[in-house]
Design a protein around this motif. Structure first.
Motif, short mmCIF file in Angstrom:
data_model
loop_
_atom_site.label_atom_id
_atom_site.label_comp_id
_atom_site.label_asym_id
_atom_site.label_seq_id
_atom_site.Cartn_x
_atom_site.Cartn_y
_atom_site.Cartn_z
N ASP A 522 6.07 0.02 4.54
CA ASP A 522 5.47 -0.83 5.58
C ASP A 522 4.32 -1.68 5.02
OD1 ASP A 522 7.22 0.20 7.51
OD2 ASP A 522 5.86 1.86 7.95
N PHE A 523 4.27 -1.83 3.70
CA PHE A 523 3.29 -2.71 3.03
C PHE A 523 1.83 -2.29 3.31
CE2 PHE A 523 7.13 -5.18 3.77
CZ PHE A 523 7.42 -5.62 2.49
N LYS A 524 1.61 -0.99 3.51
CA LYS A 524 0.25 -0.52 3.74
C LYS A 524 -0.59 -0.58 2.47
CE LYS A 524 1.16 2.47 7.72
NZ LYS A 524 1.10 3.84 8.26
N ASP A 525 0.06 -0.45 1.33
CA ASP A 525 -0.63 -0.52 0.03
C ASP A 525 0.05 -1.57 -0.83
OD1 ASP A 525 -2.41 2.19 -0.02
OD2 ASP A 525 -0.47 2.60 0.91
N SER A 526 -0.77 -2.35 -1.50
CA SER A 526 -0.24 -3.36 -2.42
C SER A 526 -0.95 -3.21 -3.76
CB SER A 526 -0.47 -4.77 -1.85
OG SER A 526 0.06 -5.74 -2.72
N TRP A 527 -0.17 -3.18 -4.84
CA TRP A 527 -0.71 -2.92 -6.18
C TRP A 527 -0.29 -4.01 -7.15
CZ3 TRP A 527 -3.23 1.96 -6.90
CH2 TRP A 527 -3.03 2.89 -5.87
N VAL A 528 -1.15 -4.29 -8.12
CA VAL A 528 -0.78 -5.08 -9.29
C VAL A 528 -1.49 -4.47 -10.49
CG1 VAL A 528 -0.77 -7.32 -10.43
CG2 VAL A 528 -0.60 -7.21 -7.95
N VAL A 529 -0.72 -4.20 -11.53
CA VAL A 529 -1.31 -3.78 -12.81
C VAL A 529 -0.80 -4.74 -13.87
CG1 VAL A 529 -1.62 -1.94 -14.50
CG2 VAL A 529 -1.33 -1.37 -12.07
N GLY A 530 -1.72 -5.44 -14.52
CA GLY A 530 -1.33 -6.40 -15.55
C GLY A 530 -2.15 -6.19 -16.81
#
Length: 540
Positions: A522-530
């Motif tokens: 439900d898109f409660k958490d959004s992550w990006v690791v770069g």
């Protein structure tokens, strides 16, 4: 002979008693010095030796210690608080006599404490517990202090320990907080304003109008020239306090890395970078509130040393917005698809390759509690046969489940717990194949640490925050050839067009970077690791 023997016994007893008293006194003053040293604030400095923040001591006060008291401050302090300081042994005989008369109702004496006695009360924390028992105990401590510490040292300890209001302990903090100057640059008027606060720091500190009156009265009492005396107005002092206060957002994430074994820490953190990134996080959260984004966290790691450059656990720790008082760097959240590179890494080790085909179609699994599970992709579509490079580039869920099934749950559990050192908040058996669907919970700090194995060629190192601390070299948990296969896929921004589109905020002008995104249910958490060869950035 008998008389001589008694005299001898008395002399020996007296010497023995004196020796015992000196030994006890040594440990008493040693205890006081230990308390004194523990009350100095811890100063955190960044990698360029810039002050990040000064942390309050256990009393909640800020205290920086001065090694030498300015002569004028010393002179006026002694004149006001203890004229006979250099001539008595911790107790003022005349003061004691007057205090005794007052107890008998034959005189008036508000206080008879010397500077040494005041220091003992401050260090023992008994300023407001005035009873006969405490006074007797404090007397022994005062004698011990006078025996083993020089007068100059006692005066210095007092000047560094006395509370002067508004969380300022000692003359260094008070000088900077109220007047914005170092102690040796204080004017006579400013010195008097600080001395006026000693007896009642809450009511008479320099922000109060009453402080001006007391300071002028002290000037007359100490025979100073009132004509050339400049008393700083409380309004000006209030402005100084806003500029010079140690209240800072920067201490929010760093308190967990502090212990009381040192007073001065140089960290790998970059103060300026941290301040800029916090502003970026705060601005973006404000803009994204219409999309129900409420909080955020960021970690920046310098590679290959794994040095922490930035830790942001809240957009604004001073705000009372929901969740802003929680350090989200340390809070486990479902990590979504950011787990997939680790799954594919283990699959490549077991013989699969980026060109290996997998059938992206509907599958039925029965969970441990007996319910059917039908894995779905993010867009609820199936694509038929796809290769693993395409599947990971577009973060497809169904192929990830099949790949994890190929790796084997037990082997992947072992990789997480034994190789990475991950400590789940519940048994990994509760997640099973749901790991590939993003249900595994992890905090951002741990996730960033584990992701460093990709730019560091399969070597897992501890994250470093103390500049002077030498950490172990790390351990090899994956062969570099399999790590590079994963990196190649995460670096490929063209194959991932189906998920990210031709135009994306994640498409940068240079090509020496790789990244993985993730969203929870439900898109409660959004992550990006770069990461690039030099830096890794994790965002929640």
């Amino acid at each position: 002979m008998v008389r001589f023997r008694y005299i001898k016994i008395f002399g020996i007893t007296l010497l023995l008693g004196l020796l015992i008293f000196l030994i006890i006194s040594f440990f008493l003053q040693k205890q006081l010095v230990a308390i004194y040293n523990s009350q100095e604030s811890i100063i955190l400095k960044d990698r360029l030796n810039r002050e990040i923040v000064i942390l309050p001591n256990q009393k909640g006060y800020w205290a920086q210690y001065l090694n030498e008291i300015p002569p004028q401050f010393k002179e006026l302090l002694v004149k006001k608080e203890d004229k006979l300081f250099y001539y008595h042994f911790g107790f003022n005989p005349w003061g004691l006599f007057q205090a005794g008369l007052e107890r008998l109702g034959m005189g008036q004496r508000k206080a008879s404490s010397t500077i040494s006695q005041q220091l003992v009360k401050i260090l023992l924390g008994k300023e407001f517990e005035r009873n006969f028992k405490n006074k007797v105990i404090e007397s022994f401590y005062t004698l011990a202090l006078e025996i083993y510490q020089s007068k100059e040292n006692i005066l210095k300890m007092y000047a560094n320990s006395v509370y002067l209001g508004n969380q300022a302990q000692g003359m260094v903090e008070a000088s900077q907080l109220y007047f914005g100057v170092a102690p040796d640059l204080l004017t006579n008027g400013q010195i008097l304003q600080l001395l006026a606060a000693i007896s009642s720091p809450t009511e008479n500190n320099p922000t109060k109008e009453k402080n001006k009156e007391i300071a002028k009265s002290l000037a007359q009492k100490l025979q100073l020239d009132n004509q050339n005396l400049t008393i700083t107005d409380p309004g000006v002092i209030e402005g100084n306090m806003k500029k010079n206060s140690h209240l800072s957002n920067l201490s929010f994430e760093l308190r967990d890395f502090v212990n009381n074994n040192a007073r001065d820490y140089q960290l790998t953190i970059d103060k300026e970078l941290t301040e800029k990134i916090r502003e970026i996080v705060k601005r973006n959260i404000e803009e994204l509130k219409i999309k129900n984004a409420k909080n955020g966290a960021v970690i920046v790691v310098k590679l290959p040393e794994n040095e922490l450059l930035t830790l942001i656990g809240s957009p604004d720790p001073e705000s009372f917005e929901e969740g802003y008082k929680i350090n989200m760097l340390n809070e486990p959240r479902p990590i979504g698809s950011t787990v997939k590179p680790f799954i594919y890494l283990k699959a490549f080790e077991k013989g699969l390759r980026p060109y290996t085909l997998v059938d992206d179609r509907e599958y039925k699994y029965i969970t441990a509690i007996g319910f059917p599970l039908y894995p779905k992709n993010f867009d609820y579509k199936y694509r038929g046969e796809v290769n693993l490079h395409y599947a990971l580039s577009n973060s497809l869920n169904v192929p990830a489940v099949k790949v994890l099934e190929y790796v084997g749950l037990d082997d992947f559990y072992k990789f997480l717990e034994k190789d990475l050192g991950f400590k789940p908040i519940q048994s990994l058996e509760n997640y099973q194949l749901g790991i590939a669907l993003g249900t595994l919970e992890m905090n951002l700090t741990d996730l960033a640490k584990y992701f460093t194995i990709f730019p560091n060629n399969g070597v897992l190192k501890e994250l470093k925050i103390y500049s002077s601390k030498i950490l172990p070299a790390g351990k090899k948990i994956a062969n570099s050839e399999y790590v590079q296969l994963v990196n190649k896929i995460l670096n490929d921004r063209k194959t991932g067009i189906e998920q990210f589109g031709m135009k994306s905020e994640l498409n940068l002008f240079q090509e020496n970077y790789a990244l993985k995104t993730g969203t929870s249910r439900d898109f409660k958490d959004s992550w990006v690791v770069g990461f690039t060869p030099d830096f890794l950035v994790g965002v929640w």
